[in-house]
Enzyme design. Structure first.
Site, mmCIF file in Angstrom:
data_model
loop_
_atom_site.group_PDB
_atom_site.id
_atom_site.type_symbol
_atom_site.label_atom_id
_atom_site.label_comp_id
_atom_site.label_asym_id
_atom_site.label_seq_id
_atom_site.Cartn_x
_atom_site.Cartn_y
_atom_site.Cartn_z
ATOM 1 N N GLN A 12 -48.986 7.792 12.229
ATOM 2 C CA GLN A 12 -48.156 7.614 11.183
ATOM 3 C C GLN A 12 -47.429 6.263 11.364
ATOM 4 O O GLN A 12 -47.517 5.746 12.461
ATOM 5 C CB GLN A 12 -46.943 8.727 11.155
ATOM 6 N N THR B 294 -44.705 13.249 15.799
ATOM 7 C CA THR B 294 -45.817 14.229 16.307
ATOM 8 C C THR B 294 -46.786 14.353 15.218
ATOM 9 O O THR B 294 -47.023 15.344 14.973
ATOM 10 C CB THR B 294 -45.320 15.331 16.933
ATOM 11 N N HIS B 295 -47.224 13.326 14.677
ATOM 12 C CA HIS B 295 -48.103 13.403 13.395
ATOM 13 C C HIS B 295 -49.657 12.746 13.862
ATOM 14 O O HIS B 295 -49.854 11.722 13.222
ATOM 15 C CB HIS B 295 -47.688 12.730 12.333
ATOM 16 N N ASN B 296 -49.994 13.113 15.097
ATOM 17 C CA ASN B 296 -51.401 12.622 15.475
ATOM 18 C C ASN B 296 -52.355 13.160 14.593
ATOM 19 O O ASN B 296 -52.519 14.490 14.373
ATOM 20 C CB ASN B 296 -51.581 12.881 16.894
#
Lengths: 586, 586, 259
Positions: free
Chosen positions: B347, B514-516
């Site tokens: 992100q 935590t947008h992997n």
């Protein structure tokens, strides 16, 4: 990736008992010495200050002064058919970490091994013949005699200010001392410690049975003492916090109290803490060490070239570093060839706990090594004919400081918890003492150290693997010795006794002693020893390996006095022979 | 050494958002389902009870609910030529551990990706031509369209009780909602959240500038809600402890509050916690998974045979387990061949902090998804001609709880400590808010996962290695978006502003999101995707891999809503097609 | 308040046991005075340090008093017990790097790769304080705690900017850890031993453990001035709570409120 540093004359890997003495002596001759220590700096004034130092939870249970196993441990199995698993927490033995090493938290007992101990195999064969020794037993002579080591024992005792009573002065037996000890050239530098009530009862009973009790020699100094380096070691106050602890009084012989203050002032010496040596680098022929590689506290890798490399860390690390670096041929138990890792041995301790209804021992007072011992059943001081074992150990009773988390024995048969347990714990905390037996341990083909195939340390290097169990010799010896102790105990007329000979498989769980020996053993034959009688590597002449790792098997004593003597033995050889003409000394 | 267990129909590796939904639905259809979770059991009561639930140090700083990195982490580097080093502590992203996974500590922002997002490459080429995309950009179409996913978005939103305002109902633009969203078949199940002071100011300023503000779709319940499984969620009390915390009210949708209460009662389901899967086992010709191997909390190794293996853990673990097990060809960035590990993306968050002299915001009140947003600068909602980048993201101002260890903004130029810093903290703590620019991130040839050659986990297995950096596209986009945000801040009357577009190399140190995404991406072509449009492995058809790992690149939205839709999409394919005729579905 | 009374009662009972034990030996006035002094000391120092040595406490007390100073806005980090907070953190899991990856090798890495020290935070403090004191001794002839405030400020700026080189840890690495932990200790819930008297929360007007804000969130631009509530206030039953365990905040008069 490693930064190459300016060459120095000497590197000691480990800055504990052996490393500080060697550094001090060699730096004093003008050599540039670097001491590399994986742990941190520690000194009496800042790190061992009251009241924090009297914290049983922190030091005994949580092992503040000991090795950080999250970085490096060993793996263990009883025999080669098992899978070794890592020792995830400390138990059976307690290696140190940080400046001073295990000599910061030791108990202080400072023995000389018997003359017989150095010639175990030849004397046993001569007196009893080959059948007294099991086929698998690999115990051997040390390649050095007591007489050769005597001046070095003496020097170490005077350096650490050991308190005791001579039993044999130049061949003359002295009343009140240990009549079985090898002849000594001088009395101890300090008189014995005071006598605890438990010791007095033990002495009286032992005497009535015809034994010759004497005060245990200890580095808990009985009076203020100034050593040859001009260091003053203070007088012990019997606070009861020696083993597992550092001494707030500076009254226990240790690198901090005996050597470091003068060593740190020597401009030829440089100490590097939080630096972990990962390898000794050899030249292309593998005949000469050129440097050591270490990682510092910032993760930087350095290569430190040196003319002379002294392995002065604990038994387990000395052996491991040799294996990791390819110094000497690794031991192969299948063919019984190779040497590094061979003859790992330990101690066979046991005890008799005596409970009383009408006596009070104030067991929380005391000092490490505060005790009265008998040596009738040690080494070959008694006839082993028909006993089916060799060796023995000293038997003693004393007061080393009973702290309630760990030391609150209850008579056998008491439940482990609940009201009845609580009653017994309350009643007997101050109404008991133990007679302890420091049994020897022979070496065997199947007991050895090598590199673990699975588990690794924080640096990604293989852990040391320990394969060890006691044999019939040790079990029989422990039974026999413990019975002797129980006879003495009976004479003291306790109301109850717990008699605990060492039985069953060796386990790394309960504390036994930090008396690990072997792995880098000394001897006269390069086929069965790692170092020669001067503790010099047979294969790489500018590497010396010093410590209890040199013991070909373990005697019935605490090892430190003999480690001290070996240190001065190596030192003398280095100073008088090696430095004059570098090369093989034997 | 490994105990082989009785076969079951389905295993889910991971018991979080995706694993619980799939388990519930498949167990309901009569299949025996086992859920394997490396972490422990967690429930609203007692694990998220007051008052400890509101402990910033414990949850936000010490990451109580997140992955235990002492067991397993990943290594990271910015570029292929660098040496990857382990992520030793949490920073940029916060994967979960334990039942419920990261869906326990999420904020609750629940978007649908735009129709454009699913066809990023083809629509970009069609509108702007190839010149708009960087040569190394590997962004691609998903192989599935928004229209195909719409029913699944809807189902997930009704399951999780999402609170929001429709902006496009079956093609009809709805005032007050997001006019740019794909058409939805019905409105959200719950009305939007209350309007905080920040939401009100931001919304007003954005509207004045011609944008279309609307309340963020939220999984923080605006009223008690009973979902289609019959599970009731509580109402949010705006306490301000969502992200990084468990919800003590049961008011944040999560596996615990929506699925687990019924799932745990299903006799066809068995949950095994503290069970870490180390491998998916394949048959001899590697065309079929036979089950999984896991290690339990007593160190025992088990093999669990299963007909269907669902990888339902976090992005990283899904990809790593495929690599460790040999499912699919590992991606080779040099040749740009292979698929597993390909198209890792993230992100591109920027922000503007707006300071005011005359307003107070009480920002310690709020909820994870209490935000006012605009979507005018997201996806292809605006003309990118001449801008030199593709994509965009939402721009919004949140009231998600201002906890003072992490939130104490000061105007740029203020010292980092000392009296002046303290004054600024005191003055602006309640007089500032942040505007986030939640930028998309395209995929590139050099951004990928593979197995690390050096570092290992506690099981001795190689860690996942992440190679990642932002590219020109992302920097330009972030700059553009953040300038727009600054204009809004100015219109809102900010006296001072910190404007922070994303610049410089990507760093794993500061928290970003935590947008992997990616690593096991979906697509129509087995040469460029690890799973087909049904999230079924191209190579091993009885393995499905569900999660944001399937995103071929990341959009300008929080991923959870789309992950939920993909879960139901895979479920439908499994139930209606795969179970009837097991085999490749595409 | 009944809990406080109960505490005082039990403390008195405990105190009574001390002279009784001492009396077993002698009952001199001196011993009684000694026992009394012990009780006084115990009351004055209810939070003994577990990890830090006295030298290290002196260092940190001085350092944190610069990072967050005491001033007209109220107490600083030292007064808020931040040194004690750091002690507790270093003694516990944080200090030993629990739940973090500790395996080597440890090349220094790039700034983007984050924490790469082989040392645990506890060891970083031990080495950093020792090295800084050695620097101060060499430069000024005194340890850090004994320097004049201006000199201390100079040293801290030197560590912050990396101008002072330390041997065992990189100085900015040590400094940044100290600063982060100081901010934590100033603003964390007082259960951890810092933020004494909720000094950090009062400074910014943070109410601590949250109440139900449903009816307040839409009162725009109205300051919410509540007496802050800590976790300990609730577990110790000093704060009233609702059925879900949220505190019922006691609102302050305008002149009592902080920011």
């Amino acid at each position: 990736m490693a930064t190459k540093l300016k060459p120095v004359d000497v590197v000691t890997i480990g800055v504990g008992l052996t490393g500080t003495i060697l550094a001090q002596e060699l730096a004093s001759t003008g050599l540039k010495v670097v001491g590399i220590e994986r742990g941190r700096w520690r000194d009496t004034e800042h790190d061992f200050a009251m009241p924090g130092v009297h914290d049983e939870l922190k030091y005994v249970r949580n092992k503040e002064l000991m090795q950080d196993l999250s970085r490096e441990t060993i793996t263990f199995r009883n025999n080669a058919s098992e899978t070794a698993l890592p020792m995830r927490q400390l138990g059976s033995f307690l290696p140190g970490e940080g400046v001073g090493g295990a000599a910061v938290h030791w108990g202080g007992l400072t023995w000389r091994f018997l003359p017989w101990d150095f010639e175990t195999r030849s004397q046993t064969l001569a007196r009893y013949g080959a059948k007294q020794v099991s086929e698998e037993c690999t115990m051997q002579d040390w390649g050095v005699s007591y007489a050769e080591l005597e001046p070095h024992f003496n020097r170490f005792e005077y350096l650490y200010g050991v308190s005791g009573k001579a039993g044999n002065l130049n061949g003359k037996i002295i009343p009140g001392g240990n009549p079985f000890e090898g002849a000594r050239s001088q009395e101890y530098p300090n008189p014995p410690l005071k006598t605890a009530y438990s010791s007095a009862l033990f002495a009286k009973a032992a005497q009535s049975m015809g034994y010759k009790p004497f005060p245990v020699p200890t580095a808990a100094n009985s009076r203020a003492y100034k050593n040859e380096y001009g260091q003053t070691i203070a007088a012990c106050v019997y606070c009861g916090y020696c083993q597992f602890f550092a001494c707030e009084m500076g009254a226990k012989g240790s690198p901090q109290t005996a050597v470091l203050p003068v060593l740190m002032k020597n401009p030829n010496y440089e100490l590097r803490t939080l630096c972990n040596v990962t390898k000794i680098n050899l030249d292309s022929e593998k005949k000469r060490a050129v440097s050591v590689t270490y990682v510092d506290s910032r993760g930087r890798e350095f290569e430190q070239p040196a003319e002379l490399i002294l392995l002065t860390s604990y038994v387990l690390n000395n052996t491991r570093l040799m294996l990791l670096s390819g110094v000497g041929k690794p031991y192969d138990p299948a063919t019984n060839t190779g040497v590094v890792g061979r003859n790992y041995a330990y101690q066979t301790p046991s005890s008799v706990t005596c409970f009383f209804e009408d006596k009070n021992f104030n067991a929380f007072m005391g000092a490490g090594g505060l005790g009265i011992a008998i040596d009738e059943f040690n080494g070959d001081n008694f006839d082993h004919s028909g006993l089916e074992f060799i060796g023995g150990g000293f038997i003693q009773a004393g007061s080393n400081g009973a702290r309630p988390i760990e030391v609150r024995p209850v008579p056998q048969g008491t439940p482990r918890w609940g009201s009845e347990w609580k009653k017994a714990a309350a009643k007997y905390f101050n109404r008991n003492f133990s007679i302890t037996i420091q049994g020897a341990c022979q070496s065997y083909r199947g007991n050895y150290l090598d590199l673990d195939p699975t588990y690794r340390d924080a640096y990604g290097l293989p852990l040391l693997r320990m394969t060890f169990d006691r044999r019939d010799n040790e079990t029989k010896m422990s039974d026999w010795l413990t019975n002797k102790a129980a006879e003495i105990a009976k004479a003291i007329r306790p109301s109850k006794m717990n008699v605990n000979p060492r039985r069953g498989k060796y386990t790394i769980v309960p504390y036994q002693s930090t008396h690990n020996t072997g792995g880098t053993v000394m001897g006269a034959d390069p086929n069965s020893s790692v170092v020669n009688k001067y503790l010099q590597s047979w294969d790489v002449h500018n590497v010396f390996v010093i410590g209890a790792g040199n013991f070909p098997q373990n005697g019935g004593y605490n090892p430190t006095g003999t480690v001290g003597a070996l240190t001065f033995q190596a030192l003398e050889a280095i100073k008088t022979k090696y430095l004059k003409r570098p090369g093989a000394l034997a | 050494m490994t105990t082989k267990l009785k076969p079951v129909d389905v295993v889910t590796v991971g018991v979080g958002l995706t694993g619980t939904i799939l388990a519930k639905e498949l167990a309901d259809s009569g299949l025996k389902v086992v859920g394997l979770e490396r972490g422990g059991w967690r429930d609203t009561h007692p694990d998220f009870d007051m008052p400890h639930a509101h402990d910033e140090l414990r949850y936000a700083r010490r990451h109580e609910l997140m992955q235990d990195l002492s067991r397993e982490t990943l290594t990271f580097r910015n570029a292929i030529g660098d040496t990857a080093l382990p992520m030793r502590q949490m920073g940029s992203f916060l994967p979960g551990e334990g039942v419920g996974g990261a869906a326990v500590h999420w904020n609750g922002v629940t978007w649908r990706f735009l129709p454009w997002d699913f066809e990023t490459r083809s629509r970009t080429l069609a509108r702007y031509g190839a010149g708009q995309l960087a040569e190394d950009c590997t962004s691609q179409d998903w192989g599935v369209t928004y229209d195909e996913l719409e029913p699944h978005f809807d189902r997930f939103e009704y399951l999780y009780g999402i609170c929001g305002k429709a902006g496009n109902l079956k093609g009809q633009i709805q005032p007050g909602g997001n006019p740019f969203e794909g058409p939805r078949s019905r409105d959200y199940p719950n009305p939007p959240m209350k309007t905080s002071h920040v939401s009100a100011i931001y919304g007003k300023a954005a509207r004045e500038l011609g944008y279309h503000p609307f309340p963020a779709p939220s999984a923080n319940m605006t009223r008690p809600y009973t979902n289609p499984y019959g599970v009731t969620l509580g109402a949010c009390v705006y306490c301000g402890y969502c992200e990084r915390f468990g919800c003590e009210m049961g008011a944040k949708a999560s596996p615990q509050t929506t699925v687990l209460p019924v799932l745990m009662k299903n006799p066809n389901y068995e949950l095994r916690t503290l069970a870490n899967v180390i491998k998916v086992n394949l048959d001899f010709d590697r065309k079929r998974a036979t089950g999984v191997t896991y290690v339990d909390s007593r160190g025992r190794e088990f093999e669990q045979p299963a007909d269907l293996v669902l990888l339902t853990s976090y992005v990283f673990n899904n990809v790593r387990l495929m690599l460790l097990s040999g499912i699919g060809k590992p991606y080779d960035p040099a040749a740009n061949t292979g698929v597993v590990g390909r198209n890792y993306a993230y992100q591109t968050n920027g922000n503007v902090t707006a300071f005011f002299e005359d307003k107070v915001f009480n920002q310690f009140m709020g909820a994870g998804a209490l935000s006012m947003m605009i979507d005018d600068i997201d996806g292809d909602n605006f003309d990118h001609t001449g801008l030199g980048f593709i994509g965009g993201g939402w721009i919004g101002a949140a009231s998600s709880g201002a906890r003072p260890i992490d939130f104490h903004p000061v105007p740029s130029g203020t010292p980092r400590w000392g009296s002046e810093w303290k004054k600024a903290v005191s003055r602006y703590y309640n007089r500032a808010f942040g505007i986030t620019t939640h930028g998309a991130c395209q995929s590139y040839r050099g951004n990928c996962f593979d197995l690390d050659p050096t570092y290992r986990d506690a099981y001795g297995l190689p860690l996942l290695r992440m190679t990642f950096d932002f590219r020109q596209n992302e920097y330009r986009m972030s700059d553009y978006m953040t300038k727009k945000a600054a204009e809004i801040a100015k219109a809102a009357g900010a006296s001072r502003m910190n404007v922070n577009p994303r610049t410089g190399k990507y760093s794993i140190v500061p928290y970003q999101s935590t947008h992997n995404t990616g690593g096991a991406v979906m697509g129509a072509d087995p040469k460029t995707s690890a799973v087909n449009k049904y999230l079924q492995s191209w190579d091993v058809p009885n393995v499905f891999v569900i999660g944001a790992s399937a995103f071929p690149q990341n959009g300008g939205y929080n991923p959870t809503g789309t992950v939920g839709a993909l879960t139901f999409h895979a479920l439908e394919a499994i139930k209606t097609r795969y179970l009837k005729q097991p085999g490749p579905l595409a | 308040m009944s809990n406080r009374r109960q505490f005082l009662k039990s403390a008195a009972a405990l105190g009574a046991a001390i002279p009784a034990g001492a009396a077993a030996q002698t009952k001199s006035d001196h011993d009684k005075q000694h026992a009394h002094n012990m009780r006084q000391a115990a009351a004055a120092q209810p939070r003994p340090y577990m990890f830090l040595s006295q030298d290290e406490v002196a260092f940190l007390d001085a350092a944190v008093s610069h990072l967050i100073p005491k001033d007209e806005l109220g107490p600083g980090a030292k007064e808020a017990g931040v040194t004690y907070f750091i002690d507790q953190q270093l003694f516990g899991g944080y200090g030993s790097m629990a739940r973090k990856y500790t395996q080597g090798p440890w090349p220094e890495g790039t700034p983007q790769q984050g924490y790469q020290s082989p040392l645990t935070p506890a060891a970083v403090y031990r080495a950093g304080i020792r090295d800084t004191n050695a620097y101060c001794q060499k430069t000024y002839g005194k340890t850090f705690g004994a320097l004049a405030r201006a000199q201390q400020d100079e040293v801290l700026k030197g560590l912050d900017g990396g101008k002072i080189e330390l041997e065992q840890v990189r100085s900015p690495f040590f400094f940044n850890m100290l600063l982060a932990n100081t901010i934590e200790g100033f603003f964390a819930d007082p259960v951890y031993g810092g933020n004494r008297d909720k000094a950090g929360w009062k400074l910014v007007g943070f109410p601590g453990v949250a109440a139900v804000y449903t009816s307040f969130i839409e009162k725009h631009n109205v300051p919410y001035k509540a007496q802050p509530v800590s976790i300990a206030d609730i577990t110790g039953r000093l704060a009233k709570v609702d059925e879900y365990g949220h505190p019922i905040h006691v609102m302050l008069d305008d002149d009592q409120a902080g920011a």
